[in-house]
Design a protein around this motif. Structure first.
Motif, PDB file in Angstrom:
ATOM      1  N   LYS A  17      -3.701 -23.979  68.053  1.00 52.24           N
ATOM      2  CA  LYS A  17      -3.134 -23.931  69.389  1.00 52.24           C
ATOM      3  C   LYS A  17      -2.620 -22.530  69.687  1.00 52.24           C
ATOM      4  O   LYS A  17      -1.921 -21.932  68.881  1.00 52.24           O
ATOM      5  CB  LYS A  17      -2.002 -24.947  69.525  1.00 52.24           C
ATOM      6  N   LEU A  18      -2.955 -22.037  70.856  1.00 52.22           N
ATOM      7  CA  LEU A  18      -2.475 -20.741  71.324  1.00 52.22           C
ATOM      8  C   LEU A  18      -1.491 -20.977  72.457  1.00 52.22           C
ATOM      9  O   LEU A  18      -1.773 -21.739  73.387  1.00 52.22           O
ATOM     10  CB  LEU A  18      -3.645 -19.890  71.824  1.00 52.22           C
ATOM     11  N   ILE A  19      -0.341 -20.317  72.377  1.00 55.98           N
ATOM     12  CA  ILE A  19       0.633 -20.397  73.471  1.00 55.98           C
ATOM     13  C   ILE A  19       0.552 -19.098  74.260  1.00 55.98           C
ATOM     14  O   ILE A  19       0.819 -18.021  73.734  1.00 55.98           O
ATOM     15  CB  ILE A  19       2.062 -20.632  72.941  1.00 55.98           C
ATOM     16  N   LEU A  20       0.162 -19.212  75.529  1.00 59.47           N
ATOM     17  CA  LEU A  20      -0.013 -18.068  76.413  1.00 59.47           C
ATOM     18  C   LEU A  20       1.077 -18.081  77.476  1.00 59.47           C
ATOM     19  O   LEU A  20       1.173 -19.014  78.273  1.00 59.47           O
ATOM     20  CB  LEU A  20      -1.395 -18.131  77.083  1.00 59.47           C
ATOM     21  N   ALA A  21       1.923 -17.050  77.471  1.00 56.98           N
ATOM     22  CA  ALA A  21       2.922 -16.879  78.520  1.00 56.98           C
ATOM     23  C   ALA A  21       2.359 -15.886  79.522  1.00 56.98           C
ATOM     24  O   ALA A  21       1.940 -14.785  79.149  1.00 56.98           O
ATOM     25  CB  ALA A  21       4.240 -16.377  77.938  1.00 56.98           C
ATOM     26  N   THR A  22       2.335 -16.265  80.790  1.00 56.69           N
ATOM     27  CA  THR A  22       1.683 -15.420  81.779  1.00 56.69           C
ATOM     28  C   THR A  22       2.357 -15.520  83.135  1.00 56.69           C
ATOM     29  O   THR A  22       3.110 -16.454  83.402  1.00 56.69           O
ATOM     30  CB  THR A  22       0.190 -15.799  81.903  1.00 56.69           C
ATOM     31  N   THR A  23       2.062 -14.544  83.963  1.00 60.35           N
ATOM     32  CA  THR A  23       2.582 -14.541  85.322  1.00 60.35           C
ATOM     33  C   THR A  23       1.954 -15.660  86.142  1.00 60.35           C
ATOM     34  O   THR A  23       0.842 -16.114  85.849  1.00 60.35           O
ATOM     35  CB  THR A  23       2.299 -13.176  85.981  1.00 60.35           C
ATOM     36  N   THR A  24       2.645 -16.098  87.175  1.00 62.41           N
ATOM     37  CA  THR A  24       2.145 -17.234  87.960  1.00 62.41           C
ATOM     38  C   THR A  24       0.863 -16.901  88.709  1.00 62.41           C
ATOM     39  O   THR A  24       0.075 -17.793  89.007  1.00 62.41           O
ATOM     40  CB  THR A  24       3.202 -17.705  88.975  1.00 62.41           C
ATOM     41  N   SER A  25       0.616 -15.625  88.984  1.00 57.14           N
ATOM     42  CA  SER A  25      -0.563 -15.278  89.786  1.00 57.14           C
ATOM     43  C   SER A  25      -1.865 -15.602  89.070  1.00 57.14           C
ATOM     44  O   SER A  25      -2.866 -15.953  89.709  1.00 57.14           O
ATOM     45  CB  SER A  25      -0.529 -13.799  90.191  1.00 57.14           C
ATOM     46  N   THR A  26      -1.892 -15.500  87.748  1.00 59.84           N
ATOM     47  CA  THR A  26      -3.124 -15.813  87.021  1.00 59.84           C
ATOM     48  C   THR A  26      -3.422 -17.312  87.070  1.00 59.84           C
ATOM     49  O   THR A  26      -4.580 -17.725  86.996  1.00 59.84           O
ATOM     50  CB  THR A  26      -3.039 -15.357  85.556  1.00 59.84           C
ATOM     51  N   ALA A  27      -2.355 -18.121  87.200  1.00 59.72           N
ATOM     52  CA  ALA A  27      -2.530 -19.570  87.307  1.00 59.72           C
ATOM     53  C   ALA A  27      -2.739 -19.991  88.759  1.00 59.72           C
ATOM     54  O   ALA A  27      -3.668 -20.734  89.077  1.00 59.72           O
ATOM     55  CB  ALA A  27      -1.321 -20.287  86.715  1.00 59.72           C
ATOM     56  N   ASP A  28      -1.868 -19.499  89.665  1.00 58.91           N
ATOM     57  CA  ASP A  28      -1.950 -19.906  91.073  1.00 58.91           C
ATOM     58  C   ASP A  28      -3.267 -19.499  91.726  1.00 58.91           C
ATOM     59  O   ASP A  28      -3.755 -20.177  92.625  1.00 58.91           O
ATOM     60  CB  ASP A  28      -0.786 -19.302  91.875  1.00 58.91           C
ATOM     61  N   SER A  29      -3.845 -18.404  91.270  1.00 58.91           N
ATOM     62  CA  SER A  29      -5.108 -17.943  91.838  1.00 58.91           C
ATOM     63  C   SER A  29      -6.306 -18.748  91.347  1.00 58.91           C
ATOM     64  O   SER A  29      -7.399 -18.661  91.910  1.00 58.91           O
ATOM     65  CB  SER A  29      -5.336 -16.469  91.474  1.00 58.91           C
ATOM     66  N   GLY A  30      -6.116 -19.525  90.290  1.00 53.74           N
ATOM     67  CA  GLY A  30      -7.202 -20.307  89.715  1.00 53.74           C
ATOM     68  C   GLY A  30      -8.000 -19.571  88.649  1.00 53.74           C
ATOM     69  O   GLY A  30      -8.939 -20.134  88.072  1.00 53.74           O
ATOM     70  N   LEU A  31      -7.628 -18.328  88.347  1.00 54.96           N
ATOM     71  CA  LEU A  31      -8.399 -17.544  87.382  1.00 54.96           C
ATOM     72  C   LEU A  31      -8.425 -18.195  86.004  1.00 54.96           C
ATOM     73  O   LEU A  31      -9.481 -18.293  85.369  1.00 54.96           O
ATOM     74  CB  LEU A  31      -7.837 -16.124  87.276  1.00 54.96           C
ATOM     75  N   LEU A  32      -7.265 -18.629  85.516  1.00 55.18           N
ATOM     76  CA  LEU A  32      -7.218 -19.205  84.167  1.00 55.18           C
ATOM     77  C   LEU A  32      -8.058 -20.471  84.074  1.00 55.18           C
ATOM     78  O   LEU A  32      -8.720 -20.714  83.062  1.00 55.18           O
ATOM     79  CB  LEU A  32      -5.772 -19.489  83.758  1.00 55.18           C
TER      80      LEU A  32
END
Length: 324
Positions: free
Chosen positions: A64-79
């Protein structure tokens, strides 16, 4: 005659008695043989465990990898668009913690994430300086834009520079929504205010510090008729649900953006296992290598083109640059 008969009978009896005496006594019936004791069956040996199939080199750090990231990478749908490839290729789970850049770096500094993907160069450099990561790697960039009410009460639509627009918003005391969450976007917003120079506070009434992610801040701005700073990618991905907002500074695409302060680079940093030995260092290193590879950089550069007519992010890793 009688005497002769008696003698004959007597002789016969004597002969019969002799015959009986000579006969062998009947042999006793043999005893039934005693049943042989049944030997208790030895417990069956457990079947030998099959040797595990050797995993391919890419999947060696499965887990398992835990990735902490800014909301823009999630909100934009990129991830959502690119992470399935990593999960499949490395047979790994990825837990995404989508918060502001400041919170992401704080999570990483405590060893509660294996890798961080953020967009605040000053914060990223400090993260490395503090020993929480050994190195920062370029991943991609997009740009910030100023969006606001379609009727533009502060009259900023004709302005090329964000600082001029901010000055006009302050002069007009027009509603402004700040993320207020120490994210990369919030840090950029504060840098623009400082360039005027001006320090807005919530006591002014028109300035709203929300403490929210980018998506929620845009929704608030749409409903409240407020200006805000946003990364272009998140705005474009949500544009259909933001009918009351328009891009007022930054143009319709990155090429039209005339303000260099609005450039928005992203970096990835694997958390240092020498400082935080609990992290999944092997999988984090593979994630960094995967994210910066030419193949995945191509995926990043293509994301959004079909839907929005332009990329939401532009690849910038060293590997990508070398391939061009």
């Amino acid at each position: 005659m009688f005497k002769h008969t008696v003698l004959t009978v007597t002789a016969l009896l004597v002969i019969l008695a002799m015959l009986v005496g000579c006969a062998s006594p009947a042999a006793p019936a043999p005893a039934a043989p005693e049943a042989a004791p049944v030997e208790e069956a030895a417990p069956a040996e457990a079947p030998a465990e099959a040797a595990p199939t050797e995993a391919p080199a890419e999947a060696a750090a499965a887990g398992k990898l835990i990735l902490a990231t800014t909301t823009s990478t999630a909100d934009s749908g990129l991830l959502d668009a690119i992470l399935p490839d990593f999960r499949q290729r490395f047979n790994a789970e990825v837990d995404v913690i989508a918060v502001g850049t400041g919170q992401s770096l704080e999570i990483g500094s405590k060893g509660d994430a294996d890798v961080v993907l953020v967009h605040s160069r000053k914060g990223e450099d400090q993260f490395v300086a503090d020993g929480n990561a050994k190195e920062r790697f370029d991943v991609m960039y997009n740009d910030f834009i100023v969006v606001g009410p379609v009727d533009d009460p502060a009259g900023v639509a004709s302005m090329a520079l964000a600082k001029d627009a901010y000055q006009a918003i302050a002069d007009a005391e027009a509603p402004f929504a700040s993320r207020g969450d120490n994210s990369g976007t919030h840090v950029k917003e504060l840098a623009i205010w400082a360039s005027i120079p001006f320090t807005p506070t919530t006591e002014m009434g028109w300035y709203n510090a929300l403490g929210q992610g980018m998506g929620d801040t845009l929704v608030f701005s749409n409903e409240a008729g407020a200006y805000t700073l946003t990364d272009r990618g998140t705005y474009l991905s949500m544009r259909d649900v933001l009918p009351n907002l328009a891009i007022l500074v930054g143009g319709e695409n990155l090429a039209e953006n005339q303000d260099p302060i609005l450039l928005n680079p992203y970096g990835v940093l694997a958390v240092n296992p020498d400082v935080h030995p609990n992290v999944n260092a092997a999988l984090a290193a593979q994630f960094v290598e995967w994210l910066t590879s030419v193949e995945v950089q191509q995926m990043i550069g293509e994301y959004g083109v079909e839907t929005f007519g332009q990329p939401l992010f532009y690849p910038s890793s060293a590997q990508w640059q070398a391939s061009q």
